[in-house]
Write a protein that holds these residues in place. Sequence first.
Motif, PDB file in Angstrom:
ATOM      1  N   ARG A 100     -27.253 -93.441  21.929  1.00  0.00           N
ATOM      2  CA  ARG A 100     -27.298 -91.986  21.778  1.00  0.00           C
ATOM      3  C   ARG A 100     -27.616 -91.590  20.337  1.00  0.00           C
ATOM      4  O   ARG A 100     -26.946 -90.753  19.736  1.00  0.00           O
ATOM      5  CB  ARG A 100     -26.010 -91.344  22.253  1.00  0.00           C
ATOM      6  CG  ARG A 100     -25.726 -91.650  23.714  1.00  0.00           C
ATOM      7  CD  ARG A 100     -24.679 -90.725  24.285  1.00  0.00           C
ATOM      8  NE  ARG A 100     -24.300 -91.117  25.615  1.00  0.00           N
ATOM      9  CZ  ARG A 100     -24.929 -90.715  26.719  1.00  0.00           C
ATOM     10  NH1 ARG A 100     -25.944 -89.928  26.637  1.00  0.00           N
ATOM     11  NH2 ARG A 100     -24.523 -91.119  27.897  1.00  0.00           N
ATOM     12  N   ALA A 101     -28.648 -92.215  19.784  1.00  0.00           N
ATOM     13  CA  ALA A 101     -29.072 -91.947  18.407  1.00  0.00           C
ATOM     14  C   ALA A 101     -30.597 -91.831  18.346  1.00  0.00           C
ATOM     15  O   ALA A 101     -31.256 -92.652  17.727  1.00  0.00           O
ATOM     16  CB  ALA A 101     -28.582 -93.067  17.490  1.00  0.00           C
ATOM     17  N   PRO A 102     -31.158 -90.806  19.007  1.00  0.00           N
ATOM     18  CA  PRO A 102     -32.616 -90.705  19.058  1.00  0.00           C
ATOM     19  C   PRO A 102     -33.273 -90.514  17.697  1.00  0.00           C
ATOM     20  O   PRO A 102     -34.410 -90.911  17.499  1.00  0.00           O
ATOM     21  CB  PRO A 102     -32.859 -89.498  19.963  1.00  0.00           C
ATOM     22  CG  PRO A 102     -31.603 -88.720  19.933  1.00  0.00           C
ATOM     23  CD  PRO A 102     -30.502 -89.719  19.698  1.00  0.00           C
ATOM     24  N   GLU A 103     -32.558 -89.935  16.742  1.00  0.00           N
ATOM     25  CA  GLU A 103     -33.145 -89.713  15.418  1.00  0.00           C
ATOM     26  C   GLU A 103     -33.251 -91.002  14.605  1.00  0.00           C
ATOM     27  O   GLU A 103     -33.960 -91.049  13.612  1.00  0.00           O
ATOM     28  CB  GLU A 103     -32.329 -88.663  14.643  1.00  0.00           C
ATOM     29  CG  GLU A 103     -32.430 -87.275  15.242  1.00  0.00           C
ATOM     30  CD  GLU A 103     -33.853 -86.738  15.235  1.00  0.00           C
ATOM     31  OE1 GLU A 103     -34.491 -86.738  14.175  1.00  0.00           O
ATOM     32  OE2 GLU A 103     -34.321 -86.315  16.304  1.00  0.00           O
ATOM     33  N   GLU A 104     -32.531 -92.035  15.009  1.00  0.00           N
ATOM     34  CA  GLU A 104     -32.570 -93.309  14.295  1.00  0.00           C
ATOM     35  C   GLU A 104     -33.549 -94.300  14.909  1.00  0.00           C
ATOM     36  O   GLU A 104     -33.682 -95.425  14.440  1.00  0.00           O
ATOM     37  CB  GLU A 104     -31.169 -93.927  14.240  1.00  0.00           C
ATOM     38  CG  GLU A 104     -30.214 -93.129  13.371  1.00  0.00           C
ATOM     39  CD  GLU A 104     -30.716 -92.977  11.939  1.00  0.00           C
ATOM     40  OE1 GLU A 104     -31.139 -93.985  11.333  1.00  0.00           O
ATOM     41  OE2 GLU A 104     -30.696 -91.844  11.434  1.00  0.00           O
ATOM     42  N   LYS A 105     -34.238 -93.881  15.968  1.00  0.00           N
ATOM     43  CA  LYS A 105     -35.208 -94.761  16.625  1.00  0.00           C
ATOM     44  C   LYS A 105     -36.358 -95.038  15.666  1.00  0.00           C
ATOM     45  O   LYS A 105     -36.987 -94.135  15.140  1.00  0.00           O
ATOM     46  CB  LYS A 105     -35.718 -94.108  17.905  1.00  0.00           C
ATOM     47  CG  LYS A 105     -36.807 -94.905  18.595  1.00  0.00           C
ATOM     48  CD  LYS A 105     -37.215 -94.271  19.893  1.00  0.00           C
ATOM     49  CE  LYS A 105     -38.194 -93.161  19.590  1.00  0.00           C
ATOM     50  NZ  LYS A 105     -38.837 -92.609  20.779  1.00  0.00           N
ATOM     51  N   LEU A 106     -36.622 -96.308  15.425  1.00  0.00           N
ATOM     52  CA  LEU A 106     -37.709 -96.716  14.545  1.00  0.00           C
ATOM     53  C   LEU A 106     -38.966 -96.874  15.386  1.00  0.00           C
ATOM     54  O   LEU A 106     -38.965 -97.557  16.405  1.00  0.00           O
ATOM     55  CB  LEU A 106     -37.362 -98.044  13.869  1.00  0.00           C
ATOM     56  CG  LEU A 106     -38.279 -98.503  12.763  1.00  0.00           C
ATOM     57  CD1 LEU A 106     -38.252 -97.525  11.594  1.00  0.00           C
ATOM     58  CD2 LEU A 106     -37.841 -99.874  12.270  1.00  0.00           C
ATOM     59  N   VAL A 107     -40.040 -96.190  14.968  1.00  0.00           N
ATOM     60  CA  VAL A 107     -41.309 -96.255  15.682  1.00  0.00           C
ATOM     61  C   VAL A 107     -42.354 -96.846  14.748  1.00  0.00           C
ATOM     62  O   VAL A 107     -42.522 -96.385  13.622  1.00  0.00           O
ATOM     63  CB  VAL A 107     -41.765 -94.845  16.150  1.00  0.00           C
ATOM     64  CG1 VAL A 107     -43.109 -94.911  16.839  1.00  0.00           C
ATOM     65  CG2 VAL A 107     -40.711 -94.230  17.054  1.00  0.00           C
ATOM     66  N   CYS A 108     -43.041 -97.870  15.218  1.00  0.00           N
ATOM     67  CA  CYS A 108     -44.074 -98.520  14.426  1.00  0.00           C
ATOM     68  C   CYS A 108     -45.436 -98.258  15.047  1.00  0.00           C
ATOM     69  O   CYS A 108     -45.557 -98.158  16.266  1.00  0.00           O
ATOM     70  CB  CYS A 108     -43.838-100.025  14.359  1.00  0.00           C
ATOM     71  SG  CYS A 108     -42.313-100.466  13.525  1.00  0.00           S
ATOM     72  N   GLU A 109     -46.440 -98.162  14.199  1.00  0.00           N
ATOM     73  CA  GLU A 109     -47.803 -98.009  14.681  1.00  0.00           C
ATOM     74  C   GLU A 109     -48.755 -98.663  13.694  1.00  0.00           C
ATOM     75  O   GLU A 109     -48.450 -98.792  12.509  1.00  0.00           O
ATOM     76  CB  GLU A 109     -48.160 -96.541  14.896  1.00  0.00           C
ATOM     77  CG  GLU A 109     -48.134 -95.708  13.635  1.00  0.00           C
ATOM     78  CD  GLU A 109     -48.388 -94.231  13.889  1.00  0.00           C
ATOM     79  OE1 GLU A 109     -48.584 -93.842  15.050  1.00  0.00           O
ATOM     80  OE2 GLU A 109     -48.391 -93.478  12.911  1.00  0.00           O
ATOM     81  N   ARG A 110     -49.881 -99.094  14.220  1.00  0.00           N
ATOM     82  CA  ARG A 110     -50.932 -99.677  13.393  1.00  0.00           C
ATOM     83  C   ARG A 110     -51.842 -98.542  12.953  1.00  0.00           C
ATOM     84  O   ARG A 110     -52.321 -97.777  13.782  1.00  0.00           O
ATOM     85  CB  ARG A 110     -51.728-100.714  14.174  1.00  0.00           C
ATOM     86  CG  ARG A 110     -50.927-101.905  14.634  1.00  0.00           C
ATOM     87  CD  ARG A 110     -50.511-102.832  13.536  1.00  0.00           C
ATOM     88  NE  ARG A 110     -51.667-103.504  12.983  1.00  0.00           N
ATOM     89  CZ  ARG A 110     -51.662-104.116  11.796  1.00  0.00           C
ATOM     90  NH1 ARG A 110     -50.579-104.151  11.080  1.00  0.00           N
ATOM     91  NH2 ARG A 110     -52.741-104.706  11.348  1.00  0.00           N
ATOM     92  N   THR A 111     -52.065 -98.412  11.647  1.00  0.00           N
ATOM     93  CA  THR A 111     -52.921 -97.356  11.126  1.00  0.00           C
ATOM     94  C   THR A 111     -53.898 -97.931  10.111  1.00  0.00           C
ATOM     95  O   THR A 111     -53.656 -98.982   9.535  1.00  0.00           O
ATOM     96  CB  THR A 111     -52.107 -96.242  10.439  1.00  0.00           C
ATOM     97  OG1 THR A 111     -51.379 -96.809   9.349  1.00  0.00           O
ATOM     98  CG2 THR A 111     -51.147 -95.578  11.402  1.00  0.00           C
ATOM     99  N   ARG A 112     -54.993 -97.218   9.927  1.00  0.00           N
ATOM    100  CA  ARG A 112     -55.968 -97.568   8.896  1.00  0.00           C
ATOM    101  C   ARG A 112     -55.799 -96.610   7.738  1.00  0.00           C
ATOM    102  O   ARG A 112     -55.740 -95.398   7.945  1.00  0.00           O
ATOM    103  CB  ARG A 112     -57.389 -97.453   9.435  1.00  0.00           C
ATOM    104  CG  ARG A 112     -57.791 -98.592  10.291  1.00  0.00           C
ATOM    105  CD  ARG A 112     -59.318 -98.621  10.406  1.00  0.00           C
ATOM    106  NE  ARG A 112     -59.717 -99.855  11.028  1.00  0.00           N
ATOM    107  CZ  ARG A 112     -60.081 -99.965  12.296  1.00  0.00           C
ATOM    108  NH1 ARG A 112     -60.107 -98.900  13.055  1.00  0.00           N
ATOM    109  NH2 ARG A 112     -60.417-101.131  12.784  1.00  0.00           N
ATOM    110  N   LYS A 113     -55.763 -97.141   6.529  1.00  0.00           N
ATOM    111  CA  LYS A 113     -55.726 -96.282   5.357  1.00  0.00           C
ATOM    112  C   LYS A 113     -57.088 -95.623   5.207  1.00  0.00           C
ATOM    113  O   LYS A 113     -58.120 -96.225   5.532  1.00  0.00           O
ATOM    114  CB  LYS A 113     -55.414 -97.095   4.108  1.00  0.00           C
ATOM    115  CG  LYS A 113     -53.967 -97.477   3.986  1.00  0.00           C
ATOM    116  CD  LYS A 113     -53.683 -98.003   2.612  1.00  0.00           C
ATOM    117  CE  LYS A 113     -52.195 -98.106   2.425  1.00  0.00           C
ATOM    118  NZ  LYS A 113     -51.843 -98.453   1.063  1.00  0.00           N
ATOM    119  N   ILE A 114     -57.086 -94.421   4.700  1.00  0.00           N
ATOM    120  CA  ILE A 114     -58.342 -93.704   4.486  1.00  0.00           C
ATOM    121  C   ILE A 114     -59.196 -94.497   3.506  1.00  0.00           C
ATOM    122  O   ILE A 114     -58.731 -94.927   2.456  1.00  0.00           O
ATOM    123  CB  ILE A 114     -58.077 -92.276   3.963  1.00  0.00           C
ATOM    124  CG1 ILE A 114     -57.328 -91.477   5.024  1.00  0.00           C
ATOM    125  CG2 ILE A 114     -59.374 -91.583   3.571  1.00  0.00           C
ATOM    126  CD1 ILE A 114     -56.891 -90.106   4.594  1.00  0.00           C
ATOM    127  N   GLY A 115     -60.459 -94.707   3.887  1.00  0.00           N
ATOM    128  CA  GLY A 115     -61.386 -95.434   3.031  1.00  0.00           C
ATOM    129  C   GLY A 115     -61.308 -96.940   3.166  1.00  0.00           C
ATOM    130  O   GLY A 115     -61.898 -97.670   2.378  1.00  0.00           O
TER     131      GLY A 115
END
Length: 163
Positions: free
Chosen positions: A108-123
């Motif tokens: 019951r701690a939705p604000e502490e859920k860690l979400v990861c994603e793969r992103t490309r830095k601009i440039g």
Amino acid sequence: MLRHVASRQFVFTLVLAIAAAMPAIANETHPNLDAAAILDQQRQIRVEVEQRSGRYKDMPSAERTTLLREQDKVFTLLRDRSAITDLPEADRIVVFNSLESISAIVNRAPEEKLVCERTRKIGSNRTETVCMTASERRARREADAKALGDRNAACLKSNSDCI
């Protein structure tokens, strides 16, 4: 707060790196990477959720549905695997995010859920894994919206073409 995110991201990256570098002769898999251990734990949770017993007896149906959907992702991706490290990186991130969602619902701690994603830095064409908690993502969105609003207000005030 950023230090906390950086340390969690570092730990996540370190766990994945260590797991990838483990020699093939090692017979034991760390419990956090052991697919069978993860699946066993998720099956136990599922039984209690479906029976509406223990800590899950008063769980709202929306949370129950979300939890079961996230478990289905984990079951599908880890089926016939011995360790999380057997998965491609994109699937490892899906499993990690699903387990974090399940943990947030169970604790019951939705604000502490860690979400990861793969992103490309601009440039750049290189991707990186970026992990933030739900509350940190919300704070970043709010800060970005405020910065954009401030910039637009300054452009209107100066009556210039801001690009």
